[in-house]
Design an enzyme around this catalytic site. Sequence first.
Site, PDB file in Angstrom:
ATOM      1  N   GLU A   1       0.821  -1.218   0.000  1.00 12.85           N
ATOM      2  CA  GLU A   1       0.000   0.000   0.000  1.00 12.85           C
ATOM      3  C   GLU A   1       0.855   1.269   0.000  1.00 12.85           C
ATOM      4  O   GLU A   1       0.602   2.223   0.732  1.00 12.85           O
ATOM      5  CB  GLU A   1      -0.957  -0.020   1.190  1.00 12.85           C
TER       6      GLU A   1
ATOM      7  N   ASP B   1      -8.517  -9.038   4.579  1.00 14.45           N
ATOM      8  CA  ASP B   1      -8.247  -7.889   5.445  1.00 14.45           C
ATOM      9  C   ASP B   1      -9.273  -7.778   6.563  1.00 14.45           C
ATOM     10  O   ASP B   1     -10.168  -6.932   6.497  1.00 14.45           O
ATOM     11  CB  ASP B   1      -8.246  -6.602   4.610  1.00 14.45           C
TER      12      ASP B   1
ATOM     13  N   GLU C   1     -12.651  -2.119  12.409  1.00 11.52           N
ATOM     14  CA  GLU C   1     -12.639  -1.413  11.125  1.00 11.52           C
ATOM     15  C   GLU C   1     -13.766  -1.869  10.215  1.00 11.52           C
ATOM     16  O   GLU C   1     -14.364  -1.054   9.508  1.00 11.52           O
ATOM     17  CB  GLU C   1     -11.282  -1.640  10.456  1.00 11.52           C
TER      18      GLU C   1
END
Length: 675
Positions: free
Chosen positions: A276, A349, A377
């Site tokens: 990323e 993820d 998240e």
Amino acid sequence: MNSIRCLYLFAFAVCVSVFCPVSGASSRYADEDGSRLWLRGENACGADVSFGGKMTPAIETAITELRDGWHDVESVRLELRKGFGKEAFRIRSGKGGIVITASGDTGLLYGAYHLLRMQNTGADMSDIDVLEEPVFGLRILDHWDNPDGSIERGYAGHSLWRWDELPAVLSPRYREYARANASVGINGTVLNNVNASPSVLAKENLIKAKALADVFRPYGVKVYISVNFASPMVIGGLSTADPLDKGVAGWWKKKADEIYALIPDFGGFLVKANSEGQPGPCDYGRTHAEGANMLAGALAPHGGIVMWRAFVYSASDSDRAKQAALEFQPLDGKFASNVILQIKNGPIDFQPREPYSPLFTSLEDTPSMVEMQLTQEYLGFSNHLAYLAPLWKEFFAFVPPSRLKGIAGVANTGDDVNWCGHHFAQSNWYAFGRMSWNPGLTPGEVADEWLKQTFCSDSAFVAPVRDMMLDSREAVVDYMMPLGLHHIFAWGHHYGPEPWCDVPGARHDWMPSYYHRADRNGIGFDRSATGSNAVAQYPDSLCRLYGDIATCPEEYLLWFHHVPWGHRMRNGRTLWAEMCHRYDHGVSEARRFQQVWDAVEPYVDSRRFRDVGSKLRIQSRDAVWWKDACLQYFSTFSGMPIPYGIERPVHDLGDLMKFRLDISNEECPESGFSK
């Protein structure tokens, strides 16, 4: 439009706690603010505690905790004796009182907390003989905190660490944080974000890290730092960060020497590299092993470790779920002995449900540790009740703890008064620590412990609320992404549904359609042998199980297969009908949680009762949002109506698609949508 706006007007209250009334009582007890977490025992009891050896800060801490919290008339004696593991302890009761024995001072500390936990949860104390040793040597919280005080994926305020005040000002919260960790066996903390700023290694910031390490040390908590691989260039003035460059290796060696001069028990580095946008060894044509080994060489003389994250994926045509294994499996056996690969529990993820990452069973000669996420998240932030111990237990059913060197958890703490933003989010911090020490504990056992210490031990309270906690994660899966659906969240902030999301110019593997692949024929990602063949990365038995649509467990069905809408599920329903029922069941469960909480009002103080109730109402409304958005959107592909008996959508799909949640930062959404 107004009804949608009302649906998403989120109310937030300060999280507070209180003592629990006696069963059936309607009176209220004095409010608490939640800051004491599960450490709510009486203080300054003046218990008879003795120790005859050389005093250390950890032993002093153990004695203080026992003198403050032990209520029994029996005396407690601490003894150091060889023959135990490094952090192991034994507690025995006899005529002379209770004896806690360990070979090291942290073992005595953990023994003290265990004895107090037994007392505070009502365990049988008549004839104690307990021998405990942690399964994992590394039990670490990873903080994604930034130097400016923000927290990436943080939903409980700003960072606990006040870098602008350190080292001169030491917040009392630092000690309480270390105490909470030690009480559940957590022995390490990574202070900063894996998307690391090179400035963390500047001398002035290392002095601040030393101040925190000094506070944490009496509680057996080591400090670790996330490092940016390009630090030699950014703060060292070098022209390269090539791990095979002698100047680069020398810079890291000097930096390690500098750190250990300040923090002799420094744990080591956590590294996110070539992921990323983060720099890494691949920028120079080197491998992850070559990059990790260079850092390991700098730390090795001091006994430090490198935790090298395996969260890597590129914008390629290869299935994202396969990429970490494709990149790291060929490097098996090439890492230095003090390098540990840190692997997320699933291959994508931190989704509400994923199969385990195949890297865990494909690496034979490389130590690994699992990375879990406490901060929610993808699970409703700190607005939703989602007790995660069942998720972790699910993981350990496939990956035996014996295959792992340690466990890391992405922390959910912040400077909110109750630490985690939601009273019940504290349970995930507690459960992470307890299951890091002993993954053999059941989620129900851990929930019982937490409830009795955090609220009260009355069975009329504990039993229904424990069951609610145990059901909560599955409810979230149902109203968000049942049957193996994954990553269909809203763009950027990951709060709420957006399966239709299509951002011009964005990477295809950041779009929900990449994962759900809905069309008129069906839905789901084909990872079978006729698709991406991700199943081949698993052991043969699982490859066959997952690869056949007839045998694939239905909780992973849409993860591994593109399934026709009319496919018959094992209960006789079509896939489409089963999806509708799962979403509807999730909504029903969220509403039931409100009923459970309402029924235990006599056992909870008014502030904490009100605050949790407010969060549960948000969760219930969000569940409807998810159901309405997903079922109406996917029905445009299936062409099938929502079955009778399923609650009709409250909101129109067109209206839902027009609104964007306004989240100016990564804390919980407050109020208001904008077009």
